[in-house]
Structures are given as C-alpha cells and as structure tokens.
Scaffold this active site. Structure first.
Site, PDB file in Angstrom:
ATOM      1  N   LYS A   1      45.701  44.712  45.082  1.00  0.00           N
ATOM      2  CA  LYS A   1      45.401  43.297  44.841  1.00  0.00           C
ATOM      3  C   LYS A   1      46.309  42.851  43.689  1.00  0.00           C
ATOM      4  O   LYS A   1      46.011  43.069  42.521  1.00  0.00           O
ATOM      5  CB  LYS A   1      43.918  43.165  44.473  1.00  0.00           C
ATOM      6  CG  LYS A   1      43.351  41.766  44.491  1.00  0.00           C
ATOM      7  CD  LYS A   1      43.651  41.078  43.229  1.00  0.00           C
ATOM      8  CE  LYS A   1      43.180  39.718  43.007  1.00  0.00           C
ATOM      9  NZ  LYS A   1      44.303  38.925  42.499  1.00  0.00           N
TER      10      LYS A   1
ATOM     11  N   GLY B   1      44.791  45.062  33.468  1.00  0.00           N
ATOM     12  CA  GLY B   1      44.515  43.654  33.207  1.00  0.00           C
ATOM     13  C   GLY B   1      43.768  43.477  31.903  1.00  0.00           C
ATOM     14  O   GLY B   1      43.843  44.330  31.009  1.00  0.00           O
ATOM     15  N   SER B   2      43.015  42.397  31.821  1.00  0.00           N
ATOM     16  CA  SER B   2      42.410  42.015  30.547  1.00  0.00           C
ATOM     17  C   SER B   2      41.125  42.789  30.262  1.00  0.00           C
ATOM     18  O   SER B   2      40.463  43.294  31.173  1.00  0.00           O
ATOM     19  CB  SER B   2      42.118  40.520  30.556  1.00  0.00           C
ATOM     20  OG  SER B   2      41.161  40.244  31.561  1.00  0.00           O
TER      21      SER B   2
ATOM     22  N   VAL C   1      37.715  41.547  32.079  1.00  0.00           N
ATOM     23  CA  VAL C   1      37.618  41.952  33.489  1.00  0.00           C
ATOM     24  C   VAL C   1      37.444  43.480  33.565  1.00  0.00           C
ATOM     25  O   VAL C   1      36.669  43.994  34.374  1.00  0.00           O
ATOM     26  CB  VAL C   1      38.850  41.477  34.304  1.00  0.00           C
ATOM     27  CG1 VAL C   1      38.767  41.962  35.740  1.00  0.00           C
ATOM     28  CG2 VAL C   1      38.957  39.958  34.278  1.00  0.00           C
ATOM     29  N   GLY C   2      38.099  44.195  32.675  1.00  0.00           N
ATOM     30  CA  GLY C   2      37.945  45.651  32.618  1.00  0.00           C
ATOM     31  C   GLY C   2      36.489  46.053  32.354  1.00  0.00           C
ATOM     32  O   GLY C   2      35.971  46.992  32.966  1.00  0.00           O
TER      33      GLY C   2
ATOM     34  N   GLU D   1      43.514  50.153  32.397  1.00  0.00           N
ATOM     35  CA  GLU D   1      44.648  49.976  31.470  1.00  0.00           C
ATOM     36  C   GLU D   1      44.570  48.535  30.987  1.00  0.00           C
ATOM     37  O   GLU D   1      44.934  47.614  31.711  1.00  0.00           O
ATOM     38  CB  GLU D   1      45.979  50.249  32.176  1.00  0.00           C
ATOM     39  CG  GLU D   1      46.158  51.667  32.658  1.00  0.00           C
ATOM     40  CD  GLU D   1      46.222  52.698  31.544  1.00  0.00           C
ATOM     41  OE1 GLU D   1      46.500  52.338  30.389  1.00  0.00           O
ATOM     42  OE2 GLU D   1      45.959  53.888  31.829  1.00  0.00           O
TER      43      GLU D   1
ATOM     44  N   CYS E   1      51.294  44.375  27.362  1.00  0.00           N
ATOM     45  CA  CYS E   1      50.101  44.953  26.720  1.00  0.00           C
ATOM     46  C   CYS E   1      50.519  45.600  25.410  1.00  0.00           C
ATOM     47  O   CYS E   1      49.737  45.707  24.474  1.00  0.00           O
ATOM     48  CB  CYS E   1      49.459  45.956  27.652  1.00  0.00           C
ATOM     49  SG  CYS E   1      50.622  47.151  28.304  1.00  0.00           S
TER      50      CYS E   1
ATOM     51  N   GLN F   1      47.774  29.684  30.882  1.00  0.00           N
ATOM     52  CA  GLN F   1      48.125  30.667  29.847  1.00  0.00           C
ATOM     53  C   GLN F   1      48.792  29.947  28.668  1.00  0.00           C
ATOM     54  O   GLN F   1      48.459  30.196  27.510  1.00  0.00           O
ATOM     55  CB  GLN F   1      49.093  31.676  30.488  1.00  0.00           C
ATOM     56  CG  GLN F   1      49.618  32.731  29.580  1.00  0.00           C
ATOM     57  CD  GLN F   1      48.674  33.927  29.530  1.00  0.00           C
ATOM     58  OE1 GLN F   1      47.552  33.859  30.027  1.00  0.00           O
ATOM     59  NE2 GLN F   1      49.116  34.993  28.922  1.00  0.00           N
TER      60      GLN F   1
ATOM     61  N   GLU G   1      43.607  39.468  21.939  1.00  0.00           N
ATOM     62  CA  GLU G   1      44.936  39.548  22.546  1.00  0.00           C
ATOM     63  C   GLU G   1      45.297  38.176  23.130  1.00  0.00           C
ATOM     64  O   GLU G   1      44.499  37.557  23.821  1.00  0.00           O
ATOM     65  CB  GLU G   1      44.914  40.581  23.681  1.00  0.00           C
ATOM     66  CG  GLU G   1      46.283  40.826  24.253  1.00  0.00           C
ATOM     67  CD  GLU G   1      46.238  41.594  25.561  1.00  0.00           C
ATOM     68  OE1 GLU G   1      45.330  41.347  26.359  1.00  0.00           O
ATOM     69  OE2 GLU G   1      47.123  42.437  25.770  1.00  0.00           O
TER      70      GLU G   1
HETATM   71  P1  NAD Z   1      43.351  39.480  34.244  1.00  0.00           P
HETATM   72  O1  NAD Z   1      42.356  40.494  33.832  1.00  0.00           O
HETATM   73  O2  NAD Z   1      42.963  38.051  34.196  1.00  0.00           O
HETATM   74  O3  NAD Z   1      43.812  39.733  35.759  1.00  0.00           O
HETATM   75  C1  NAD Z   1      44.328  40.974  36.181  1.00  0.00           C
HETATM   76  C2  NAD Z   1      43.996  41.167  37.647  1.00  0.00           C
HETATM   77  O4  NAD Z   1      42.583  41.222  37.795  1.00  0.00           O
HETATM   78  C3  NAD Z   1      44.463  40.018  38.543  1.00  0.00           C
HETATM   79  O5  NAD Z   1      44.949  40.550  39.748  1.00  0.00           O
HETATM   80  C4  NAD Z   1      43.211  39.225  38.768  1.00  0.00           C
HETATM   81  O6  NAD Z   1      43.213  38.475  39.945  1.00  0.00           O
HETATM   82  C5  NAD Z   1      42.174  40.331  38.807  1.00  0.00           C
HETATM   83  N1  NAD Z   1      40.804  39.885  38.520  1.00  0.00           N
HETATM   84  C6  NAD Z   1      40.411  38.835  37.756  1.00  0.00           C
HETATM   85  N2  NAD Z   1      39.058  38.742  37.767  1.00  0.00           N
HETATM   86  C7  NAD Z   1      38.596  39.759  38.528  1.00  0.00           C
HETATM   87  C8  NAD Z   1      37.299  40.208  38.902  1.00  0.00           C
HETATM   88  N3  NAD Z   1      36.189  39.566  38.517  1.00  0.00           N
HETATM   89  N4  NAD Z   1      37.192  41.302  39.674  1.00  0.00           N
HETATM   90  C9  NAD Z   1      38.288  41.980  40.075  1.00  0.00           C
HETATM   91  N5  NAD Z   1      39.545  41.590  39.768  1.00  0.00           N
HETATM   92  C10 NAD Z   1      39.699  40.498  38.998  1.00  0.00           C
HETATM   93  O7  NAD Z   1      44.647  39.765  33.389  1.00  0.00           O
HETATM   94  P2  NAD Z   1      46.006  38.944  33.314  1.00  0.00           P
HETATM   95  O8  NAD Z   1      45.826  37.810  32.378  1.00  0.00           O
HETATM   96  O9  NAD Z   1      46.497  38.691  34.685  1.00  0.00           O
HETATM   97  O10 NAD Z   1      46.951  40.047  32.657  1.00  0.00           O
HETATM   98  C11 NAD Z   1      47.074  40.226  31.309  1.00  0.00           C
HETATM   99  C12 NAD Z   1      46.288  41.417  30.821  1.00  0.00           C
HETATM  100  O11 NAD Z   1      46.754  42.614  31.412  1.00  0.00           O
HETATM  101  C13 NAD Z   1      46.457  41.609  29.321  1.00  0.00           C
HETATM  102  O12 NAD Z   1      45.216  41.910  28.758  1.00  0.00           O
HETATM  103  C14 NAD Z   1      47.396  42.806  29.235  1.00  0.00           C
HETATM  104  O13 NAD Z   1      47.339  43.510  28.032  1.00  0.00           O
HETATM  105  C15 NAD Z   1      46.936  43.613  30.404  1.00  0.00           C
HETATM  106  N6  NAD Z   1      47.955  44.606  30.772  1.00  0.00           N
HETATM  107  C16 NAD Z   1      47.734  45.911  30.449  1.00  0.00           C
HETATM  108  C17 NAD Z   1      48.686  46.888  30.733  1.00  0.00           C
HETATM  109  C18 NAD Z   1      48.445  48.338  30.392  1.00  0.00           C
HETATM  110  O14 NAD Z   1      49.118  49.188  30.954  1.00  0.00           O
HETATM  111  N7  NAD Z   1      47.534  48.646  29.486  1.00  0.00           N
HETATM  112  C19 NAD Z   1      49.878  46.520  31.354  1.00  0.00           C
HETATM  113  C20 NAD Z   1      50.079  45.179  31.673  1.00  0.00           C
HETATM  114  C21 NAD Z   1      49.107  44.220  31.376  1.00  0.00           C
END
Ligand code: NAD
Length: 502
Positions: free
Chosen positions: A191, A244-245, A248-249, A266, A300, A345, A399
């Site tokens: 996804k 991701g964020s 959501v994590g 991550e 990140c 953003q 962040e």
């Molecule tokens: P986000 O959490 O908003 O979205 C990431 C993904 O999650 C997207 O595909 C989104 O559609 C999906 N998502 C959103 N809500 C969801 C839900 N309820 N259930 C399942 N999936 C859902 O993050 P973003 O703003 O797109 O990305 C930025 C974040 O990613 C930052 O926090 C950044 O630090 C992190 N990031 C981490 C790493 C790492 O390796 N640690 C690498 C790159 C980015």
C-alpha cells in the site's frame, strides 16, 4: 528552479511517462476500483493534476488478500534461489530503465532527476543485496545434549504481508520492503502513499516481467483508512510492515498486535546533530544544512535539532544562516532541494513555525512559502532555522518532516548528550568533533539506532541495519541481513539418528 521554456519541455517529456489514470495492481494487471471512485494526484512542483488514481476500498483489499493467501503455498515452496533469481532479473530491468523510473519519481515528488536517480540506485543496490541473500539464507547447526541427535535452525516465511509505506523516497521505500518480503517466501500486498501511487505499480510491473507469478504481489491505491486499515485488521494478514508516522504506527501496533500479528514499525525521528568546540566548523555546517534541508527535510533521519557548544555557537550560526540562504529550491539538478509532498504538509509546516514564534522562538531565516513566478503553485517552503526554543516546546519534540531545524546552545558535552536524548524519538544522532574520546563516548551514550561521526544524520546503506529506539520503531531493523528477521520466522529442527539403522 526555473520555469524556463527548456525546463517546461523536460517536464512535458517526463509527464508523458506518467499515465493519466493510475490503478491498483491486482493479478498482474492495472485495474480501477470497483466503485469507480478516484482521487487526484498532483505534481508537488507546480500543483497541477498529474493523474486520477483509483481509490481502493474493502472489495479491492479482499481480492488482493485472497490472491496472496491462494498463492502463498506455491510461492513459499518455490526454491529460494529461484525466488532470488526473479528478484535479480527484476532489478536488472529496473537498472536498464533507471531514467524512466527516476522521471516518474521526480514527477511524483517534485525532486530533481539527480536526486531521483540517487534514490533509484539505492533501490537497485537493495535489490542486488537481497537477491544475493538467496544463496546465503543461513541458519545454525549445533550439537545436542541428547545422544544421536542433531540440532539446527532454518528460516521460514511469515505468510501474507501487508506493506504500508510513506512517500518521501518512494522507490527506495518500496524496495526496502518488497525485496526481502518476497525473498523470504511471503506473498505481499503493498500500500504505497496516496502521494506516490505510480512508482509502486511500475516496480510491480518489472517484477511481473521478471517472472513473478500473478497474485504474489498486489499494489493497492487509496487512503490509509480505506485500504491500509483493512490490511491491519484482517486476520488473513500475518505481518504488517509499516514505514510512516508515529500516530499511525501506534494504531497499527495496537490493532494488529491485538490479533497477535507480527508488526514491524519504522517511524519518525527528531534527530540531533552536535557541534563540539573542536569541530571542523565548515564541515559541521555542511552536514547540518544537508541533514536539515536535503529532500526538503522529508527524511525520518533529518537533522531537525542542531546542538552547538556555547563557544562556537555564534560563529556556527552565522555560517549556517549564510549557507542556508544560498540554497536554491526547484526541480532541476542544480537546485538543492524541491517541494514538500503536498499542500496539507506545507500548511502544517508554516503553522508549526508560526506557533513556535508566537511562543517565543526567534526565526533566523525562512518560515515562508515561495510564491514567486518560478515556484508558482508548487509546495515550496524556504529553508527555516529557529533558535531560542525550549527543549520541551512542540517544535523541539514533534517531528515536522519538512525543511525546518532548531539551534540549541549548550555549555559542554554532558549538556549536549542530555539534550540529544531528551526526545520521544531515538532514530539517529550525529556528532562533529576531532576527539576520538568524545566521538566514542557519544556513540555509547546516544539513545538512537544510528550514530554518525563527523557526518550528517542520514545516509543509510542497504547492507547495514536501520531503525530506531523509543517512538522511532518497535525494535526491528530494516535493510542489512537483519531485515530477514522481519520477514521470516526461525524454526528449530531436531533430528534423531538411529545408529542401528546405519
Ligand atoms: P503517514 O503515517 O501519514 O502515512 C504513511 C502510510 O500509512 C501511507 O501509505 C498512508 O496512507 C498509510 N496510513 C495512514 N493512515 C493509516 C491507517 N489508519 N491505517 C493504515 N495505514 C494508514 O506518514 P507520512 O506523512 O506519509 O510519512 C512521513 C512519516 O514517515 C514520518 O513520520 C517519517 O519519519 C516516517 N518515515 C520513517 C522512515 C523510517 O525508516 N523510520 C522512513 C521514511 C519515512
């Protein structure tokens, strides 16, 4: 960046590579949503609509999971060397067409071709590294306490994987998850971010061309709550691997954890770069500027906190402001960085800076959107530096994922390390010093998954593990051979030998 006639021509040529309609990838075909619902994907460089994207829902998630469940026995029992050959062939196809995928990435993210090609080459290296693991899928053999018994471990696949990723480095994010998931014998549903839909499909198409059986990998487009959440909740999905964020994590850890699925997270960072009184100031400024602003701060591992010894604070600050103000923004190779990924953003960034200033922070440079002719309609934010922020203020702890960094003045090493570790996150940290003793003490004391000495806060390599502590993750590492622990489970095997049967 410049909207000159030449750059417009280049943009038009690149745009021709991007389909006007982007669908899901299910059954090795690009398909629309059953509901016919769509959403717009805009080019962050100029805000223009790039494509209409299929908006997935439960019905598409269900189809993709059914395919993954059905194909799992066949794919998991395909010899790993055969699986790795398919991954290697796909990587060769990607390498042959690296300019094409880089142009797609550049359009989706607004970054320059140079940066997009860098990201593509990182994805290619990951592909070759992981394909090589097909011939090094080591377990352990050892002795047993029981006579005539052998003991060993072997890796086995986890099952159906839901891979959910962010937009910042789209093709590298895809590669980091899809290659090891498939190598280990899992079937997968990817996804991608709604901001980078097509690069993921393009990648899946190369895997199909290389011989990946239909249904082993699906790509689902759509919003997190429509497509990501059903993957997280479905009992047929054995592993959720998420980049991701943090919020959501946390939802994923709770929801998938509740049903005892395996979860790899991550997440974000609020990474600090320390400048000691014995640092090479020019090198430290260069690292700080790159850490804070490259990729528009959408890393990140971005350096969003710069911690500077008192005695060099003013000299460092002046040099950093000067270097920052010399940065050029746009989507050309001679620009330093591009736009942020979307309008929302950008708005969040501007609001965060405004709030920090209203709470007493001093804005040293930046803090505004670029609206001149050359950046018209794009999501461009000027590189922004703040000082006089409290360590407990939101701007110090949350962040932002954009081109914003804060400077902090500290009296000595002890105060510096205390500030580095005063964060909800623990992803990366850097120190600039000539002292071997300080550098080593720093790497011992920094509560992070990655430490960089005399370099920037980012810069992971495919053969090395990457991940963080505290709110940056849940203990897994991606890349390196360590990633195999995400996508496989250990099985311990005991074999009884009967000497009488010899
Ligand atoms: P986000 O959490 O908003 O979205 C990431 C993904 O999650 C997207 O595909 C989104 O559609 C999906 N998502 C959103 N809500 C969801 C839900 N309820 N259930 C399942 N999936 C859902 O993050 P973003 O703003 O797109 O990305 C930025 C974040 O990613 C930052 O926090 C950044 O630090 C992190 N990031 C981490 C790493 C790492 O390796 N640690 C690498 C790159 C980015």
């Amino acid at each position: 960046m410049v909207n000159t006639p030449e750059s417009q021509t280049v943009l038009a040529e690149k745009t021709a590579l991007y389909p006007k309609q982007v669908g899901h990838w299910i059954g090795n075909t690009m398909v629309g949503s059953e509901s016919l619902a769509e959403f717009e994907k805009r080019n962050p460089h100029n805000g223009e609509v790039l494509a209409q994207v299929a908006r997935g829902a439960w019905v598409e998630v269900d189809r993709a999971i059914e395919n993954a469940v059905t194909l799992f026995p066949q794919w998991s029992q395909t010899p790993i060397v055969k699986r790795s050959e398919i991954l290697r062939s796909a990587t060769q196809l990607i390498q042959e067409r690296s300019h094409e995928i880089a142009a797609i990435v550049a359009l989706e993210t607004g970054k320059s071709m140079k940066d997009a090609l860098g990201e593509v080459s990182a994805a290619i290296e990951m592909g070759y590294f992981i394909a090589g693991e097909g011939r090094r899928f080591y377990g352990r053999t050892t002795t047993s306490a029981v006579p005539n018994r052998m003991a060993m471990t072997v890796r086995q696949p986890v099952g159906v994987c839901g891979l959910i990723i962010a937009a910042n480095t789209p093709i590298a994010n895809v590669a980091w998850k899809v290659y090891p998931a498939l190598l280990c014998g899992n079937t997968a549903i990817l996804k991608p971010s709604e901001d980078t839909p097509y690069s993921a499909v393009w990648f899946a198409q190369r895997l199909a061309e290389a011989g990946l059986p239909e249904g082993v990998l699906s790509v689902l487009q759509g919003h997190g709550e429509d497509v990501g959440a059903p993957l997280v909740e479905d009992p047929r999905v054995d592993l959720i691997s998420f980049t991701g964020s943090e919020p959501v994590g946390r939802y994923i850890q709770k929801t998938a954890g509740e049903r005892l699925a395996k979860v790899c997270l991550e997440l974000g960072g609020k990474n600090a770069l320390v400048v000691c009184d014995d640092a090479n100031l020019d090198a430290a400024v260069e690292s700080a500027v790159l850490s804070a602003f490259s990729n528009a701060g959408q890393r990140c591992a971005a350096g969003s906190r710069v911690v500077i010894f008192d005695s060099v604070y003013d000299a460092f600050k002046q040099k950093m402001i000067a270097q920052t103000q010399a940065l050029s923004l746009g989507n050309q190779d001679d620009n330093d960085y591009g736009p942020v990924i979307n309008e929302t953003q950008l708005t969040q960034m501007l609001q965060a800076v405004e709030k920090a200033v209203s709470e007493g922070a001093s804005l040293l440079t930046g803090g505004f959107r670029l609206v001149d002719d050359t950046h018209q309609g794009g999501y461009y934010m000027a590189p922004t530096i703040l000082e006089n922020v409290r360590p407990d203020a939101p701007i110090s702890r949350d962040e932002l994922f954009g081109p914003i960094t804060c400077l902090y003045r500290v009296p000595d090493f002890e105060a510096a390390i205390q500030l580095v570790n005063d964060s909800p996150f623990g992803l990366t940290a850097a120190i600039h010093t000539k002292s071997l003793h300080r550098a080593n003490r720093f790497q011992e004391l920094a509560c992070t998954g990655v430490v960089s000495i005399n370099g920037p806060t980012y810069g992971s390599e495919p053969h090395m593990p990457f991940g963080g502590l505290a709110a940056s993750g849940n203990g897994f590492r991606e890349a390196g051979t360590e990633v195999l622990d995400v996508y496989s489970e250990w099985k311990t095997v005991y074999t009884k030998i009967d000497p009488a049967e010899v």
